[in-house]
Motif scaffolding. Structure first.
Motif, mmCIF file in Angstrom:
data_model
loop_
_atom_site.group_PDB
_atom_site.id
_atom_site.type_symbol
_atom_site.label_atom_id
_atom_site.label_comp_id
_atom_site.label_asym_id
_atom_site.label_seq_id
_atom_site.Cartn_x
_atom_site.Cartn_y
_atom_site.Cartn_z
ATOM 1 N N GLU A 247 0.860 -1.187 0.000
ATOM 2 C CA GLU A 247 0.000 0.000 0.000
ATOM 3 C C GLU A 247 0.896 1.236 0.000
ATOM 4 N N GLY A 248 0.263 2.382 0.133
ATOM 5 C CA GLY A 248 0.974 3.600 0.481
ATOM 6 C C GLY A 248 0.646 3.844 1.942
ATOM 7 N N PHE A 249 -0.365 4.670 2.175
ATOM 8 C CA PHE A 249 -0.958 4.803 3.506
ATOM 9 C C PHE A 249 -2.458 4.925 3.268
ATOM 10 N N PRO A 250 -3.208 3.863 3.534
ATOM 11 C CA PRO A 250 -4.623 3.844 3.155
ATOM 12 C C PRO A 250 -5.462 4.902 3.865
ATOM 13 N N ASN A 251 -6.268 5.641 3.102
ATOM 14 C CA ASN A 251 -7.248 6.553 3.692
ATOM 15 C C ASN A 251 -8.192 5.813 4.628
ATOM 16 N N SER A 252 -8.459 4.554 4.298
ATOM 17 C CA SER A 252 -9.391 3.764 5.106
ATOM 18 C C SER A 252 -8.912 3.604 6.541
ATOM 19 N N PHE A 253 -7.597 3.580 6.761
ATOM 20 C CA PHE A 253 -7.079 3.490 8.124
ATOM 21 C C PHE A 253 -7.471 4.734 8.915
ATOM 22 N N LEU A 254 -7.274 5.888 8.294
ATOM 23 C CA LEU A 254 -7.567 7.148 8.981
ATOM 24 C C LEU A 254 -9.061 7.290 9.242
ATOM 25 N N GLN A 255 -9.879 6.935 8.256
ATOM 26 C CA GLN A 255 -11.322 7.018 8.446
ATOM 27 C C GLN A 255 -11.784 6.092 9.570
ATOM 28 N N SER A 256 -11.131 4.953 9.692
ATOM 29 C CA SER A 256 -11.465 4.016 10.768
ATOM 30 C C SER A 256 -11.027 4.561 12.121
ATOM 31 N N TRP A 257 -9.772 4.937 12.229
ATOM 32 C CA TRP A 257 -9.243 5.389 13.519
ATOM 33 C C TRP A 257 -9.954 6.635 14.022
#
Length: 384
Positions: free
Chosen positions: A282-292
């Motif tokens: 990956e790079g840095f998934p937007n989905s991680f930030l939206q989750s956290w």
């Protein structure tokens, strides 16, 4: 100062009336950054594709200049007309001090040539780990790889997503860069654990390296847990989409949503208890930030710079069996889930507030302007 983002797929994020079109994480990041700069007094524009909208139409104070339809032109010849010519014309109409590109591809080289010819600044941001490695670039043709490298080497400022990309860029290209964290839309609501009815959420574009087949396998190994899967078809991956859609229909504990518009998918994040990621890179998934941001722990094979493990933001299993075990444990153990959820929110408050995240972007924009002012007196031909 006038800043122009070059993101031909950004309009579906910027304008809700076009959000039925597919998007990726970098379109979200460019749009969030554009809106943040407008709020701070910058004059912002975006070069976008032709979705049937009027040229110079504006949303949220951001002016858009359109280029070409995705299906326009004759194969091979369309590389020049209309793709090159229409993009160049839109860059001219934007008439910005600084142009901003992201992701590896031909556009980086095209915009670099424009900036060099007209004495404008260029900021480029890596969007994937493979963007820093010429042997792993997600670019098909040698011509396009060369154009990308041309643009990358001529950017006035280069940004990356994490220290691993920074090291790889220096090792493989001899280029220095600055780590710039990602922006995230704040959620409209924060649901308590007992209000969340989506046990496990998977969201991504359906491409090979995302490994959606592992989400299917996870559902098979967790028959007592329900998984919601979101992902739309991508150009060149229609067969993969059909395969995943068909397999999902055979599993009673998996709901396959297909493509969900960006402005609607937040509802699923709000309702989720666990987010899973099955990519091997990956790079840095937007989905991680939206989750956290919503207090949702992430269970992912990919852990950027060991962040998930270091900060306790979920778990980084090494196998599908371990992923199933960890996800089930977090859902079942309310105390452990609440601790992890609180760590996720605290991390986002500490590291991803706009006042912190915007600093390297603003510095890169200002540095690009300074460098171009110094070089205008001794400008060289575009091909040098």
């Amino acid at each position: 100062m006038k800043v122009c983002f070059v993101g031909l797929e950004n309009l579906p994020v910027l304008a809700p009336e076009y959000n039925h079109h597919g998007i990726g994480g970098e379109e979200v990041q460019q749009t969030l950054l554009a809106r943040a700069l407008v709020a701070r007094g910058y004059q912002v524009s975006v070069v976008v594709g032709d979705y049937g909208q009027s040229d110079a139409a504006a949303w949220h104070g951001i002016t858009t200049y359109k280029t070409y339809r995705a299906d326009a032109g004759i194969p091979v010849l369309r590389f020049v007309y209309p793709r090159w010519t229409a993009t160049w014309a839109a860059l001219m109409r934007a008439d910005a001090d600084v142009y901003y590109t992201s992701s590896a591809g031909t556009r980086v080289g095209l915009v670099a040539m424009f900036c060099r010819r007209h004495g404008r600044g260029l900021v480029h941001r890596l969007a994937h780990d493979t963007d820093a490695d010429p042997e792993k670039l997600l670019i098909r043709y040698t011509r396009d790889k060369k154009l990308y490298e041309y643009g990358l080497r001529r950017a006035d400022s280069v940004l990356c997503q994490h220290a691993g990309q920074q090291r790889a860029l220096l090792e493989n290209y001899g280029l220095t860069s600055v780590v710039a964290d990602m922006l995230v839309d704040p959620p409209d609501r924060q649901l308590d654990r007992d209000q969340r009815d989506v046990e496990i959420l998977w969201v991504s574009n359906l491409r090979d390296f995302k490994r959606p087949e592992l989400a299917i396998e996870l559902a098979r190994r967790m028959p007592s847990r329900h998984i919601h899967m979101v992902g739309g078809p991508q150009p060149g991956y229609s067969e993969l989409y059909s395969k995943i859609e068909s397999a999902a229909k055979q599993l009673p504990n998996l709901t396959f949503h297909g493509r969900v518009p960006y402005h609607d998918v937040g509802d699923l994040y709000d309702r989720a208890k666990i987010f899973v990621n099955t990519s091997h890179t990956e790079g840095f998934p937007n989905s991680f930030l939206q989750s956290w941001r919503r207090g949702v722990p992430v269970v992912s094979f990919f852990d950027p710079d060991g962040l998930i493990k270091r900060e306790g933001l979920g778990a980084s299993p090494q196998s599908i069996d371990e992923m199933a075990y960890v996800a089930d444990h977090l859902i079942a153990d309310e105390t452990e889930w609440r601790k992890a959820s609180e760590r996720c929110r605290n991390y986002m408050d500490r590291m991803h507030g706009d006042h912190v995240v915007l600093k390297p972007y603003v510095a890169a924009i200002e540095e690009a302007v300074r460098r171009r002012k110094k070089s205008r007196a001794s400008s060289k031909p575009v091909w040098q």
